[in-house]
Structure formats: C-alpha cells, structure tokens
Design an enzyme around this catalytic site. Structure first.
Site, short mmCIF file in Angstrom:
data_model
loop_
_atom_site.label_atom_id
_atom_site.label_comp_id
_atom_site.label_asym_id
_atom_site.label_seq_id
_atom_site.Cartn_x
_atom_site.Cartn_y
_atom_site.Cartn_z
CG ASP A 124 -7.46 -7.24 2.71
OD1 ASP A 124 -6.43 -7.87 3.11
OD2 ASP A 124 -7.69 -6.27 2.29
CD GLU B 201 -3.82 -6.53 0.83
OE1 GLU B 201 -3.91 -7.35 1.76
OE2 GLU B 201 -4.70 -5.71 1.46
CB THR C 199 -1.08 -0.11 1.25
OG1 THR C 199 -1.70 -1.60 1.08
CG2 THR C 199 -1.66 1.33 1.03
N GLY D 141 0.86 -0.16 5.29
CA GLY D 141 1.16 -1.33 6.50
C GLY D 141 0.03 -2.17 6.29
N GLY D 142 -0.77 -2.88 6.01
CA GLY D 142 -1.82 -3.69 5.72
C GLY D 142 -2.56 -4.16 7.46
#
Length: 616
Positions: free
Chosen positions: A453, A431, A411, A498-499
């Site tokens: 996700d 993603e 991201t 960073g998820g």
C-alpha cells in the site's frame, strides 16, 4: 466499566454436525451451504458481516450477554476461519466504537507497520525502478507487522465485558469443525491457485489433496484453532514476543517455497518489530452532514478524511431535491476532488504532516465545491486544493494529482450493535485477496501484503509524496469504518471492503440513505460507481445500464467492472428496533442477523427508511 463475566460454552458446539476427521483436507461428503440472509429486523443486538457462520458467532456472543466489542472480536475471529483470504491474525485493521454510556466515539489503529529496517527504496529494483507489483506482493518484503491480535486485546480491555479466553471460543470451534465451502470461496481459491502453489503450507491448507476445494465440502483449519487456543490461554504475548512471533519472523525472512517456484524476495521483519508494535487509540474524524454527526477513522487511514471531505462538499448541493442523474454527477465530482486531496496530503501522521483539520473544514469544502460544474464533468485527474486555512473566492487551478489506488475484493467489514446501544464498525484485512500468499507453517494463517500500500516511488519528484516507505511507518489505508449519530445517539454504522473503492462505497451508500431516501438495504444494494480522480470512473453493469448514457453526456467516462465493494451496516429504527443489512449479491452475498427477529406476520411493519438528516 464494570466487567460482566458470561459463560459461552454454547459456542463450542457452534458447528456441530460439521466435524470431520483428519487434517486440513476438505471432507469428501457434501454439506448444505449455509443460507445468507442480507436483511434482518429485530431487537437484542445485531451483527452484519459477509459470512453466515461469522454472523452467527457474533449473535451467540450477544445472546449470551456479551456486548458489541465482545461480539465484534468474536465475529472477526470467525472471519479469520471462513474468510481467511480477506482477514485474519496475520493482518490489521481499524476498529471504531460508540460507547452508549458516555456517548463517545473512540478508535483503535491496528494498521500494520513497516519494519525498522525498511527504507524509502525498499520497493525499488537494483536499477532504481519500482518492482513489478505482483513480485512485491508475493514476497516477504510486502509483510508488515500484524496488528489484528493486539487490536482484539485492546478492544476487549477498553470496551469489552468478556475475556479473550471466552470470546475466541466460537472461532476455535469453527476452525476445529470446519466450514462449508461455497462458490465464492472456491472461486477466490481458484483465482489465487497459482500463487498458493508457490508456498507449500498455503497449498496444503487451501488446496486439500492438491485440488481446489469443492463447493459443499468442509474445510478445517486445526492449525488456526491451535493458534486461537494459544491466544485464548496466554493472551497476545506469544504472538508479539513468543513462539508465534518466532514463526512469523522466520517465515517472512525466508518464505518457504515449493520446488521450482522461483525465487521469492525475503522480508525485513525482525523480532524487534513485533515486540515494539502498538495499536494506539486515535481521535476519530468528525464532520456534520445535514444535521448528522459522521465519525470515521483518522490517518493513517484516508477513509475518514476522504469520506468526510466529500460529504462536506456535497452538503453545498441540495442532493435530496435533485433528480438521480444530477445527484450522481455531483457525487462523482465530489469524490474526485476528495481523492485529489487524499493522494496529495494523507499519510501516516507520525511521518508526514497531515492537514486534517483543514481537509475537514467547511471553508475548504466551500472552496473545493467551486470546482463542481452542475452541467459538466471535470477533466480528471483534477488538481489538489490548498488546505491552508485561508479560504475565499474560488481559487485558480493547480497541478493535477495522481489517480487513486486500485480496487479489488480484498478486506472485510463487520458491523455490530448490542442491546445497550453500543456500536462497532470494524474493517480488517490482509490486503489483497490471499494477502502475500504465504501461510505461517503450523499456525494456519496467511501473512498480509499491506506494505504494498506504500507508494513505491513518487509520481512527480517535485511534489512531496506522503506515502513512501519508512522505518516503522504505517502505509496509507482506504478503510472507512463509519458511525453516524444524531443528537449524540447512534443512527447508522457501515463500512465495506474493496481497496480504494471502500471510500466511494461508503460515500455512495450514505448519499443513498441520507439524501436519496433509500432504506439501508436498498442503499447497500444500489448499483455503484467509483470515481477516484482517474481519467475514467469504475462502474458496475447495472449502474451503466441505468445512468451511463446520461452521465456520459455530462462528460463522465466509465470503465465497466463486475462489482464494487461488499458493504455491511446497521441502522437504529424508531421503537427500539435494529435493521441489519448486507449485500444481497456482491461477493456472494452477505449475512445480517439480529438476536430476536421480528416474528413473521408481526403487526405494524416498521418504516425501514425514516427521514435522516436535514435536507432544508
């Protein structure tokens, strides 16, 4: 809004001196890697992103008279060239906008959607067990309907002053001319080399001549320049109902594989999914924190709800008066509580009821704050709360909820402010770094793996799971573009990749700036830890060196990780000045800039950390 037309011909010469002949292969000669400046102060507008070329494109749009929305789209298009493993037209994101004329904060939900043919068992193998994660990622099955092109169109229609035909010129020039490969890009390519080689179009684009691109060489993407030209001349219709849509569907349904690469699962995306896609406006989340108004992204993102709930919990504690270790202990505990509720309750509101008002209520926060012991860390994972609207004494504990999602360098986030005071926080993604690994042949962009996700299968069949796949559903996201106001005027905007660690990065940066009194640059650069309701919290080496032993004595358990997040932000300083800030080191460092920098040696150096909020 009166629309202002400005010619941006200067952008077509953006990358002058970098033009190389031939196809997408990297040039043999070396060029200097553009300098990254993580802090800038000045006037006329500001842009902060992870990449100097993208920041420059945005600044040139601002300097030519475009507003924050125009510059944000231009910066995003440039990131699609220079950060193609993190963002691009094959993905989606969330766009948050402050309108200086009205004082309103608006959002655009550009999250990808599941195909209409996708059922609840989409990520289960023939024996009913969840697919191996990487098998799911590197497949057409992981690809959701991209939302980025329509997000750009909606942002320009609603908030912009320039047409897409002008705004995309910087990205077109950059894709045509190429960008200089730096160490971060080379390393990201190396990390993904094996899966890139599975897909010939990806290998041709990012492994020129069959080799990793060398630092200092120039990487061009004429196919992407062509895609951008099509969008510039015809709008987004070709992407959703025309020739690009046909290519995307064909690639997803039958991913082109290299000989001997092994079977890649086909995807479910069809032409109807692209034709029906919408990027709706949503009411932003809002909470009040120490006299500040904090706006974020509503579900299907969990960013606004989780950051907001954690801040509401933290407001019950005088963080500004506490020493560093107790303050950080409280931050970690509040984050675990908010993640417990995120995991239990947040999903796509079109498919599952999300008790958003209660999750962000002061009553619920006060009840959740009961679980924070100033002297001892809770045993994570902690139970979810009960946001039922009836709050009183501290409740009895319930069953623990599953841990939060994984972190990663995936991201990207950009932040923009213009001379009129309009502000954009825009987080966009494909993603994982490299997305699905599948490039659309002839189009120059990678496809997302956003559908991974989704929760593949419920952790506990007896507990409702809000994030299972369903037709047309948007998977839960952690993206957290955030805009902070004081008395209705912008003070600060920030976000991060960073998820799931996006949420904790934004939360910790806000605590650093508002409660600990660091300036924005210091708040972004400070060592990080991320507690997402897991048995162990992730922590950077510098964080462990400073605080690990003392926090360990309080019961915290850490797993060391090299870095967490890569934030960018902009702050409005007194006297009409703007402070743009980005990472000094994480992910190779970011790039902050202003249209008119303060001259060297200017008299009256501004206070970069004026008091924010009310610690009373």
């Amino acid at each position: 809004m009166a629309r202002r037309r400005t010619t941006l011909l200067a952008l077509t010469g953006l990358a002058a001196g970098l033009v190389v002949a031939g196809g997408p292969a990297a040039a043999a000669t070396e060029e200097p890697v553009p300098e990254k400046v993580p802090l800038a102060v000045g006037t006329g507008g500001a842009v902060s992103s992870v990449d100097p070329d993208a920041t420059r494109v945005g600044l040139e749009v601002l300097a030519a008279g475009g507003n924050a929305a125009d510059a944000a789209v231009a910066t995003a298009a440039a990131l699609g060239v220079t950060e193609p493993y993190s963002a691009g037209v094959g993905g989606g994101g969330f766009f948050v906008y402050y309108d200086a004329a009205t004082g309103e904060v608006s959002t655009i939900d550009g999250r990808e959607t599941a195909p209409l043919a996708m059922g609840v068992d989409a990520f289960l193998a023939e024996d009913g067990t969840p697919l191996p994660f990487q098998e799911a990622v590197q497949s057409g099955l992981s690809v959701g309907t991209p939302g980025t092109p329509l997000t750009w169109a909606r942002a320009l229609e609603r908030f912009g002053t320039l047409p897409m035909s002008e705004v995309l010129q910087g990205g077109i020039a950059l894709a045509d001319a190429g960008f200089v490969v730096d160490e971060t890009f080379r390393q990201q390519t190396a990390d993904n080399e094996a899966r890139f080689r599975r897909f010939p179009a990806t290998a041709e684009l990012f492994l020129p001549g069959g080799q990793l691109p060398e630092v200092g060489t120039v990487l061009r993407n004429p196919d992407l320049a062509g895609t951008y030209r099509l969008l510039a001349s015809e709008g987004v219709d070709p992407f959703y109902t025309g020739e690009v849509a046909e290519d995307v569907v064909a690639t997803v349904q039958d991913p082109p594989e290299a000989p001997g690469a092994g079977e890649v699962r086909p995807g479910l995306l069809e032409a109807v999914d692209l034709a029906l896609y919408d990027a709706p406006s949503r009411e932003p989340t809002r909470i009040d924190y120490r006299g500040l108004e904090v706006y974020g992204m509503a579900p299907p993102s969990s960013g606004g709800s989780t950051v907001g709930e954690a801040l509401n919990v933290l407001e019950r504690f005088p963080l500004g008066e506490l020493p560093e270790v107790p303050a950080l202990h409280t931050y970690l505990e509040a984050s675990a509580l908010a993640f417990a509720d995120r995991n239990r309750y947040v999903g796509d509101p079109a498919h599952t009821p999300v008790p958003l008002e209660d999750l962000l209520s002061d009553g619920f926060a006060a009840e959740r704050a009961c679980a924070v012991d100033p002297a001892r860390a809770a045993a994570e994972p902690v139970p979810a709360g009960d946001p039922d609207g009836e709050y009183g004494p501290c409740p009895a504990e319930g069953a623990a909820t599953p841990a939060g999602g994984a972190e990663g360098p995936s991201t990207t986030h950009l932040t923009v402010a213009d001379v009129e005071g309009n502000v954009v926080g825009y987080t966009l993604t494909i993603e994982q770094t490299g997305g699905s690994g599948i490039t659309v042949p002839g189009r120059g962009f990678l496809l997302n793996n956003e559908l991974t996700d989704f929760t593949f299968a419920p952790a506990d069949p007896t507990v409702p799971e809000p994030n299972l796949p369903a037709p047309g559903k948007r998977p839960r996201s952690s993206m957290a573009p955030t805009i902070v106001l004081a008395d209705g005027a912008p003070v600060l905007a920030l976000g991060s990749p960073g998820g799931a660690t996006i949420i904790t990065t934004v939360l910790q940066t806000l605590v650093n700036r508002v409660d600990r009194g660091l300036d924005l640059g210091e708040a972004i650069a400070a060592p990080r830890a991320s507690q997402r309701n897991s048995a162990t919290a992730d922590a950077e080496p510098a964080f462990l060196a400073l605080y690990g032993e003392q926090l360990g004595a309080l019961g915290h358990v850490f797993t060391e990780t090299a870095e967490i997040g890569a934030a960018t932000g902009i702050e409005f300083l007194p006297g009409g000045l703007l402070l743009a800030a980005a990472e000094p080191e994480r992910r190779g460092g970011g790039s902050a800039g202003v249209v008119s920098p303060l001259p060297d040696g200017a008299a009256g150096v501004p206070d970069l950390a004026p008091d924010l909020g009310d610690q009373g």
